[in-house]
Scaffold this motif. Structure first.
Motif, mmCIF file in Angstrom:
data_model
loop_
_atom_site.group_PDB
_atom_site.id
_atom_site.type_symbol
_atom_site.label_atom_id
_atom_site.label_comp_id
_atom_site.label_asym_id
_atom_site.label_seq_id
_atom_site.Cartn_x
_atom_site.Cartn_y
_atom_site.Cartn_z
ATOM 1 N N TYR A 149 9.661 14.683 -0.859
ATOM 2 C CA TYR A 149 8.458 13.896 -0.583
ATOM 3 C C TYR A 149 7.223 14.795 -0.552
ATOM 4 N N ARG A 150 7.328 15.945 0.101
ATOM 5 C CA ARG A 150 6.195 16.864 0.180
ATOM 6 C C ARG A 150 5.851 17.423 -1.197
ATOM 7 N N LEU A 151 6.885 17.705 -1.996
ATOM 8 C CA LEU A 151 6.662 18.311 -3.303
ATOM 9 C C LEU A 151 5.912 17.356 -4.240
ATOM 10 N N LEU A 152 6.268 16.083 -4.196
ATOM 11 C CA LEU A 152 5.654 15.103 -5.103
ATOM 12 C C LEU A 152 4.720 14.153 -4.360
ATOM 13 N N TYR A 153 4.158 14.638 -3.272
ATOM 14 C CA TYR A 153 3.321 13.771 -2.443
ATOM 15 C C TYR A 153 2.165 13.127 -3.207
ATOM 16 N N PRO A 154 1.428 13.859 -4.054
ATOM 17 C CA PRO A 154 0.293 13.210 -4.768
ATOM 18 C C PRO A 154 0.737 12.007 -5.602
ATOM 19 N N PHE A 155 1.861 12.171 -6.333
ATOM 20 C CA PHE A 155 2.345 11.063 -7.162
ATOM 21 C C PHE A 155 2.815 9.891 -6.296
ATOM 22 N N ILE A 156 3.528 10.227 -5.214
ATOM 23 C CA ILE A 156 4.033 9.169 -4.313
ATOM 24 C C ILE A 156 2.859 8.442 -3.668
ATOM 25 N N TRP A 157 1.851 9.195 -3.243
ATOM 26 C CA TRP A 157 0.679 8.575 -2.617
ATOM 27 C C TRP A 157 -0.005 7.613 -3.578
ATOM 28 N N LEU A 158 -0.155 8.053 -4.854
ATOM 29 C CA LEU A 158 -0.813 7.212 -5.853
ATOM 30 C C LEU A 158 0.003 5.939 -6.117
ATOM 31 N N LEU A 159 1.292 6.118 -6.346
ATOM 32 C CA LEU A 159 2.149 4.964 -6.630
ATOM 33 C C LEU A 159 2.236 4.019 -5.438
ATOM 34 N N ASN A 160 2.397 4.610 -4.256
ATOM 35 C CA ASN A 160 2.540 3.785 -3.051
ATOM 36 C C ASN A 160 1.240 3.049 -2.738
ATOM 37 N N GLY A 161 0.110 3.731 -2.918
ATOM 38 C CA GLY A 161 -1.176 3.083 -2.674
ATOM 39 C C GLY A 161 -1.417 1.919 -3.618
ATOM 40 N N THR A 162 -1.060 2.103 -4.889
ATOM 41 C CA THR A 162 -1.211 1.015 -5.860
ATOM 42 C C THR A 162 -0.324 -0.168 -5.486
ATOM 43 N N ALA A 163 0.914 0.147 -5.083
ATOM 44 C CA ALA A 163 1.838 -0.929 -4.693
ATOM 45 C C ALA A 163 1.329 -1.680 -3.470
ATOM 46 N N ARG A 164 0.748 -0.953 -2.513
ATOM 47 C CA ARG A 164 0.199 -1.595 -1.314
ATOM 48 C C ARG A 164 -0.905 -2.594 -1.678
ATOM 49 N N LEU A 165 -1.784 -2.177 -2.590
ATOM 50 C CA LEU A 165 -2.871 -3.071 -3.004
ATOM 51 C C LEU A 165 -2.321 -4.349 -3.627
ATOM 52 N N ILE A 166 -1.292 -4.196 -4.456
ATOM 53 C CA ILE A 166 -0.687 -5.374 -5.085
ATOM 54 C C ILE A 166 -0.030 -6.270 -4.039
ATOM 55 N N ILE A 167 0.658 -5.655 -3.075
ATOM 56 C CA ILE A 167 1.347 -6.418 -2.023
ATOM 57 C C ILE A 167 0.336 -7.170 -1.163
ATOM 58 N N LEU A 168 -0.733 -6.491 -0.783
ATOM 59 C CA LEU A 168 -1.770 -7.140 0.024
ATOM 60 C C LEU A 168 -2.436 -8.270 -0.739
ATOM 61 N N ALA A 169 -2.628 -8.071 -2.022
ATOM 62 C CA ALA A 169 -3.238 -9.118 -2.838
ATOM 63 C C ALA A 169 -2.347 -10.352 -2.929
ATOM 64 N N MET A 170 -1.054 -10.153 -2.805
ATOM 65 C CA MET A 170 -0.106 -11.270 -2.856
ATOM 66 C C MET A 170 0.131 -11.899 -1.485
ATOM 67 N N GLY A 171 -0.500 -11.338 -0.439
ATOM 68 C CA GLY A 171 -0.389 -11.922 0.891
ATOM 69 C C GLY A 171 0.747 -11.392 1.730
ATOM 70 N N PHE A 172 1.357 -10.274 1.336
ATOM 71 C CA PHE A 172 2.450 -9.693 2.115
ATOM 72 C C PHE A 172 1.959 -8.461 2.864
ATOM 73 N N LYS A 173 2.755 -8.046 3.863
ATOM 74 C CA LYS A 173 2.411 -6.863 4.639
ATOM 75 C C LYS A 173 3.278 -5.694 4.207
ATOM 76 N N PRO A 174 2.707 -4.495 4.115
ATOM 77 C CA PRO A 174 3.513 -3.312 3.772
ATOM 78 C C PRO A 174 4.544 -3.031 4.861
ATOM 79 N N ILE A 175 5.620 -2.352 4.472
ATOM 80 C CA ILE A 175 6.674 -1.991 5.427
ATOM 81 C C ILE A 175 6.252 -0.719 6.146
ATOM 82 N N SER A 176 6.270 -0.757 7.477
ATOM 83 C CA SER A 176 5.971 0.457 8.251
ATOM 84 C C SER A 176 7.238 1.100 8.768
ATOM 85 N N SER A 177 8.184 0.289 9.189
ATOM 86 C CA SER A 177 9.503 0.767 9.627
ATOM 87 C C SER A 177 10.459 -0.399 9.493
#
Length: 430
Positions: A149-177
């Motif tokens: 996770y630390r090694l590929l953090y920039p890519f994970i952050w970008l992908l995860n952030g994009t997915a969050r925006l799509i999820i929020l746009a669809m009316g769902f909440k991101p998973i925290s735990s």
């Protein structure tokens, strides 16, 4: 000798192993519960500390697992199929088929082999292992997954952030735990499954189910009814109350000033007998201790807390008009959790439910409608009464011994009455 295919095969094996790692990680961190990690964290196990961090940042680490699976799958597709095709081509060429057909067959077989290895060894087998051994797998993959996770953090952050925006746009909440809560009904189903699989025994299941029901019970449902109360009269002499002691054989007795609607306290038999032994002319007044008074609708959990706080083992249940409806002891409350508590004086006590045969029961008139429904699998409902005896009285106002009431193909027969109180009911199933 061409060593390139061998190197490619080794690379494919490594990629399949990495796929298995990320698949196991994905399923294990979703299934593991934080409570399973606490004992390892207490002893300072570093992998448990890393695992705790993972499950508290589940969204990010699931993205890391998905990225890892995608990368390895692309690598397998890039190396496995051309390598297998190159190895199969000379074999298939021995058959009398055209060059184009040889290429097509080699590609098809290579695709099937690569898919089989990827799905079975890389995904299905690791998934099963992770589900069955979630705790061990989580501890095994925790630290390597954190480093990935630390090694590929920039890519994970970008992908995860994009997915969050799509999820929020669809009316769902991101998973925290993944620490989800369960409803009471879901917990009951989990308990039933655990009981069927042998993880818990019948007693443990009964106790937990009773705890759920305990929280919903009120004083009216578990009290000893007014008609069955055994009590002392304040105005009577101690000798007169001795007859009550011999009849009841209890440890504590409520004391009435004039009648049952005026309970002023309770006495402890140990104190009474000690005082009587020292002075035969002693009166009962000096042994009277305070007693709790609660309403019929008071939850029994509150009654228990009040008893514990005030150190009083008995409570009088008052109706809406201030009269005495019944009494509750600590034993009555505890029996709601652990079942009937019988002592040496309860040998002749008749259980509330007697099973005559598979289709015939004799039950106490005080048995709750909920318990009757559970035994028979029917729905007896009446907002005005709580017991089977009360239900029969409201259903047939001319109730007397031998009266039969039919409901949902069941026959309810009044077996025994004491005055206007229904003592026993015979139930015959269809």
């Amino acid at each position: 000798m061409d060593v390139l295919p061998i190197i490619n095969l080794l690379a494919v094996a490594v990629l399949i192993a990495l796929t298995a790692f990320f698949v196991m990680a994905e399923f294990a961190i979703v299934k593991i519960r934080s409570t399973q990690l606490e004992p390892h964290i207490e002893v300072g196990k570093k992998s448990a500390i890393a695992a705790k961090r993972i499950i508290t940042h589940l969204d990010e680490y699931l993205s890391a697992c998905q990225l890892g699976i995608t990368i390895t799958a692309l690598g397998i597709g890039r190396l496995a199929e051309p390598t297998f095709e190159k190895m199969l081509y000379p074999v298939i060429s021995y058959f009398n088929v055209s060059t184009g057909m040889v290429t097509t067959i080699a590609i098809a077989i290579s695709f099937l082999i690569a898919t089989f290895l990827h799905v079975v060894i890389g995904e299905l087998a690791p998934k099963t292992i992770a589900i069955q051994k979630a705790e061990q797998v989580t501890l095994f993959i925790a630290r390597p997954l954190v480093w990935f996770y630390r090694l590929l953090y920039p890519f994970i952050w970008l992908l995860n952030g994009t997915a969050r925006l799509i999820i929020l746009a669809m009316g769902f909440k991101p998973i925290s735990s993944h620490e989800e809560t369960h409803t009471e009904e879901e917990l009951r189903l989990i308990l039933a499954d655990s009981y069927k699989s042998g993880e818990i025994n019948q007693s443990e299941m009964m106790y937990v189910n009773n705890i759920f029901e305990f929280d919903e019970r009120v004083a009216r449902e578990i009290m000893i009814p007014r008609t069955e109360m055994v009590y002392f009269f304040k105005k009577d002499s101690l000798e007169s109350n001795m007859d009550v002691i011999l009849e009841g054989q209890y440890t504590r007795y409520p004391v009435a000033d004039e009648d049952k609607d005026n309970i002023i306290g309770l006495v402890n038999l140990k104190e009474v007998l000690t005082g009587y032994h020292q002075n035969k002319h002693v009166t009962i007044d000096q042994f009277i201790r305070p007693i709790l008074h609660v309403s019929e609708a008071t939850p029994i959990k509150q009654v228990l807390l009040k008893m514990q706080k005030d150190r009083i083992h008995m409570a009088i249940v008052n109706d809406e008009y201030g009269g005495t409806a019944g009494l509750i002891t600590v034993e009555d409350i505890l029996e709601e959790i652990v079942g009937d508590i019988r002592d040496e004086f309860d040998e002749d006590e008749i259980p509330d439910v007697q099973e005559v045969n598979d289709k015939t029961f004799i039950v106490s008139g005080k048995l709750h409608l909920e318990d009757v429904n559970q035994i028979l699998g029917i729905e007896l409902v009446d907002d005005e009464v709580d017991t089977i005896g009360g239900w029969m009285f409201t259903t047939n106002l001319d109730a007397q011994e031998g009266v039969i009431i039919e409901y949902e193909n069941h026959r309810f027969i009044i077996e025994e009455m004491d005055g206007y109180q229904i003592k026993k009911v015979k139930i015959i199933k269809p």
